[in-house]
Design a protein around this motif. Structure first.
Motif, PDB file in Angstrom:
ATOM      1  N   ARG A 251       0.819  -1.206   0.000  1.00  0.00           N
ATOM      2  CA  ARG A 251       0.000   0.000   0.000  1.00  0.00           C
ATOM      3  C   ARG A 251       0.855   1.259   0.000  1.00  0.00           C
ATOM      4  O   ARG A 251       1.932   1.287   0.601  1.00  0.00           O
ATOM      5  N   PRO A 252       0.380   2.316  -0.654  1.00  0.00           N
ATOM      6  CA  PRO A 252       1.103   3.588  -0.588  1.00  0.00           C
ATOM      7  C   PRO A 252       1.001   4.193   0.803  1.00  0.00           C
ATOM      8  O   PRO A 252      -0.028   4.038   1.489  1.00  0.00           O
ATOM      9  N   VAL A 253       2.052   4.860   1.234  1.00  0.00           N
ATOM     10  CA  VAL A 253       2.081   5.530   2.532  1.00  0.00           C
ATOM     11  C   VAL A 253       2.631   6.929   2.350  1.00  0.00           C
ATOM     12  O   VAL A 253       3.214   7.259   1.316  1.00  0.00           O
ATOM     13  N   PHE A 254       2.445   7.762   3.375  1.00  0.00           N
ATOM     14  CA  PHE A 254       3.106   9.063   3.419  1.00  0.00           C
ATOM     15  C   PHE A 254       4.404   8.888   4.198  1.00  0.00           C
ATOM     16  O   PHE A 254       4.381   8.498   5.377  1.00  0.00           O
ATOM     17  N   ASN A 255       5.512   9.153   3.557  1.00  0.00           N
ATOM     18  CA  ASN A 255       6.818   9.006   4.183  1.00  0.00           C
ATOM     19  C   ASN A 255       7.209  10.310   4.871  1.00  0.00           C
ATOM     20  O   ASN A 255       7.705  11.241   4.246  1.00  0.00           O
ATOM     21  N   LEU A 256       6.982  10.369   6.186  1.00  0.00           N
ATOM     22  CA  LEU A 256       7.349  11.549   6.968  1.00  0.00           C
ATOM     23  C   LEU A 256       8.429  11.185   7.978  1.00  0.00           C
ATOM     24  O   LEU A 256       8.516  11.759   9.065  1.00  0.00           O
ATOM     25  N   THR A 257       9.260  10.221   7.614  1.00  0.00           N
ATOM     26  CA  THR A 257      10.314   9.738   8.505  1.00  0.00           C
ATOM     27  C   THR A 257      11.525  10.657   8.542  1.00  0.00           C
ATOM     28  O   THR A 257      12.334  10.581   9.453  1.00  0.00           O
ATOM     29  N   GLY A 258      11.678  11.476   7.524  1.00  0.00           N
ATOM     30  CA  GLY A 258      12.880  12.293   7.421  1.00  0.00           C
ATOM     31  C   GLY A 258      13.972  11.646   6.595  1.00  0.00           C
ATOM     32  O   GLY A 258      15.045  12.222   6.428  1.00  0.00           O
TER      33      GLY A 258
ATOM     34  N   LEU B 159       6.690  15.229   1.820  1.00  0.00           N
ATOM     35  CA  LEU B 159       5.267  15.434   1.541  1.00  0.00           C
ATOM     36  C   LEU B 159       5.152  16.375   0.354  1.00  0.00           C
ATOM     37  O   LEU B 159       5.206  17.602   0.496  1.00  0.00           O
ATOM     38  N   ASP B 160       5.015  15.790  -0.822  1.00  0.00           N
ATOM     39  CA  ASP B 160       4.917  16.575  -2.047  1.00  0.00           C
ATOM     40  C   ASP B 160       3.731  17.535  -1.958  1.00  0.00           C
ATOM     41  O   ASP B 160       2.649  17.143  -1.523  1.00  0.00           O
ATOM     42  N   PRO B 161       3.903  18.800  -2.323  1.00  0.00           N
ATOM     43  CA  PRO B 161       2.783  19.749  -2.284  1.00  0.00           C
ATOM     44  C   PRO B 161       1.542  19.248  -3.024  1.00  0.00           C
ATOM     45  O   PRO B 161       0.421  19.570  -2.629  1.00  0.00           O
ATOM     46  N   ALA B 162       1.754  18.448  -4.067  1.00  0.00           N
ATOM     47  CA  ALA B 162       0.608  17.908  -4.813  1.00  0.00           C
ATOM     48  C   ALA B 162      -0.202  16.930  -3.976  1.00  0.00           C
ATOM     49  O   ALA B 162      -1.376  16.671  -4.279  1.00  0.00           O
ATOM     50  N   ASP B 163       0.400  16.364  -2.926  1.00  0.00           N
ATOM     51  CA  ASP B 163      -0.287  15.389  -2.077  1.00  0.00           C
ATOM     52  C   ASP B 163      -0.801  16.006  -0.781  1.00  0.00           C
ATOM     53  O   ASP B 163      -1.427  15.316   0.027  1.00  0.00           O
TER      54      ASP B 163
END
Length: 471
Positions: A77-84, A456-460
């Motif tokens: 599944r796609p996730v938001f990668n905010l791990t740094g 976090l791409d601005p488009a997302d």
């Protein structure tokens, strides 16, 4: 009394006939809904026996649909990668450019000229799909060597190193500096790969210092090649000495030996152009006299998972004849993505906009901070009244063994829970974020949950914000 209550449960057939399940049957199929209905009824019976009340039929139907929807979710599944970490191995490393994704879809949906020469109608070579592009990109560094250039592609860089050593050094000796015997992710070690390839490792120098004479003195009748491994996932500082590639190449060629460089990550562009830290490129190694260079496709290059070997035509020809090459080769979808990614490098002026990996690495700290300002209230509301959410400077890392010491200035949303032991609350919040429709992956450190917004791409952003607002 319990048996009488259980008898009131509707049958599977009756449940499947409910209008509330019609749409789910159309989406998932009758058999999956039948299985879910049976499983939900079995779970309900256990709850009733434990003293819980009998659920209403519409609640039971909703539970069956929910169970079916959960089972239908893909495991990948796609996730938001905010791990740094931009190139996060556990989260799939490089994001592909739209051109690469489109090329993969075309290749997957139709027969392709994978090993078919459209010019003469004979059998083709799948490496020929990307070899001319690699030659074009690397040509300036090779000079006259460009006439003797070839390339081949395998599953990943570890496979590339394994294949090269199995071909060129099996039963013989490969000379490597002790300070370059790295371990990559998953406890895979360069010495282990060499052993599997049948090459005998000859360690030279010390952990922190190796000299040119160490290479020269290690050469004997059984020496097959000299090898340099880019220590991409760690750095030794202080009293250190490493031999430049040009010097190693000269030593190797004086003794009639090939010089091989394992770059690990590898990029095909000079990062300094965008103000990023310098990373060795295949161009650098070839210009220094390397005969064979291996590097990854899915790290700094920004393409699909692949291991790329470039260098002298006669060495690549030997490698391609190795039976292991067939076992390690890549398919048409990977080659389609790699070709499309390489084509982006023909237009360096727009590369930072078109290549997602480079776009994320070059995001402006000011833009990331502004994004954090917009999202802070939403994250605070999601975390709850007992939380404290702040915007703090962060230092992102590139990841996947690339530039381990260098950091990129970023901004993070940092969630804390006042109290002596916030661990349980942080873990619960992290679990809630992972349970969202598109899971959010952050990082717990120093009694806080940190959401680094570099990736976090601005488009997302709107999609990310929308799911935080749903309760």
């Amino acid at each position: 009394m319990t048996q009488k209550t259980l008898a009131q449960l509707p049958s599977v057939d009756r449940l499947l006939a409910l209008p509330a399940l019609a749409d789910a049957i159309a989406r998932h199929g009758r058999q999956p809904l039948t299985d879910c209905a049976r499983a939900e009824l079995a779970a309900t019976r256990e709850l009733v026996r434990a003293g819980h009340p009998l659920p209403a039929t519409d609640a039971l139907a909703a539970a069956i649909v929910g169970r079916a929807d959960r089972l239908a979710q893909p495991n990948l599944r796609p996730v938001f990668n905010l791990t740094g970490t931009v190139l996060h191995t556990n989260l799939g490393r490089a994001l592909l450019a739209p051109e690469a994704i489109a090329a993969m879809a075309v290749a997957a949906a139709a027969p392709c000229a994978l090993e078919y020469d459209l010019a003469d109608g004979g059998r083709g070579d799948r490496d020929a799909l990307v070899e001319p592009l690699l030659a074009e990109i690397l040509a300036a560094a090779m000079g006259e060597q460009a006439k003797n250039f070839a390339a081949t592609v395998v599953n990943n860089n570890a496979a590339a190193v394994l294949l090269a050593l199995d071909t060129l050094a099996k039963g013989r000796e490969a000379v490597v500096s002790r300070g370059e015997l790295v371990e990559i992710g998953g406890a895979f070690r360069v010495p282990d790969i060499m052993r599997r390839a049948g090459a005998k490792l000859i360690e030279i120098g010390t952990t922190n210092r190796t000299h040119g004479k160490d290479y020269a003195e290690a050469i004997g009748a059984k020496t097959a090649l000299l090898m340099k491994v880019h220590t991409s996932n760690y750095a030794v500082v202080g009293f250190t000495k490493a031999v430049e590639e040009a010097e190693i190449a000269e030593i190797a060629h004086t003794h009639g030996l090939p010089f091989m460089v394992d770059l690990g990550s590898g990029t095909l562009t000079d990062f300094a152009r965008w103000g990023l830290p310098k990373e060795p490129t295949p161009q650098d190694s070839l210009a220094a006299g390397a005969d064979l260079v291996t590097f990854s496709g899915d790290k700094l290059l920004g393409g699909p998972q692949a291991g790329i070997l470039v260098g002298r035509k006669e060495l690549i020809a030997k490698i391609k004849k190795n039976p292991l090459k067939r076992a390690l080769r890549v398919g048409k979808v990977t080659l389609a993505a790699l070709e499309a990614t390489l084509r982006l490098y023909r237009d360096p002026d727009r590369l930072a906009q078109r290549l997602p990996t480079l776009r994320l690495l070059t995001r402006c700290e000011h833009d990331i901070a502004a994004q954090a300002e917009r999202l802070c209230p939403l994250v605070a509301d999601f975390a709850g009244e007992t939380s404290l959410v702040s915007i703090e400077p962060a230092m992102s890392q590139i990841g996947s063994g690339a530039l381990p010491v260098e950091r990129l200035a970023s901004a993070a949303l940092v969630v804390r829970f006042p109290g002596k032991r916030p661990g349980r609350q942080l873990a619960a919040l992290e679990e809630r974020l992972r349970a969202l429709p598109q899971p959010v992956i952050g990082r717990i450190a120093d009694d806080a949950l940190r959401l680094d917004l570099r990736c976090l791409d601005p488009a997302d952003e709107a999609r990310f914000a929308a799911q935080l607002s749903v309760r």
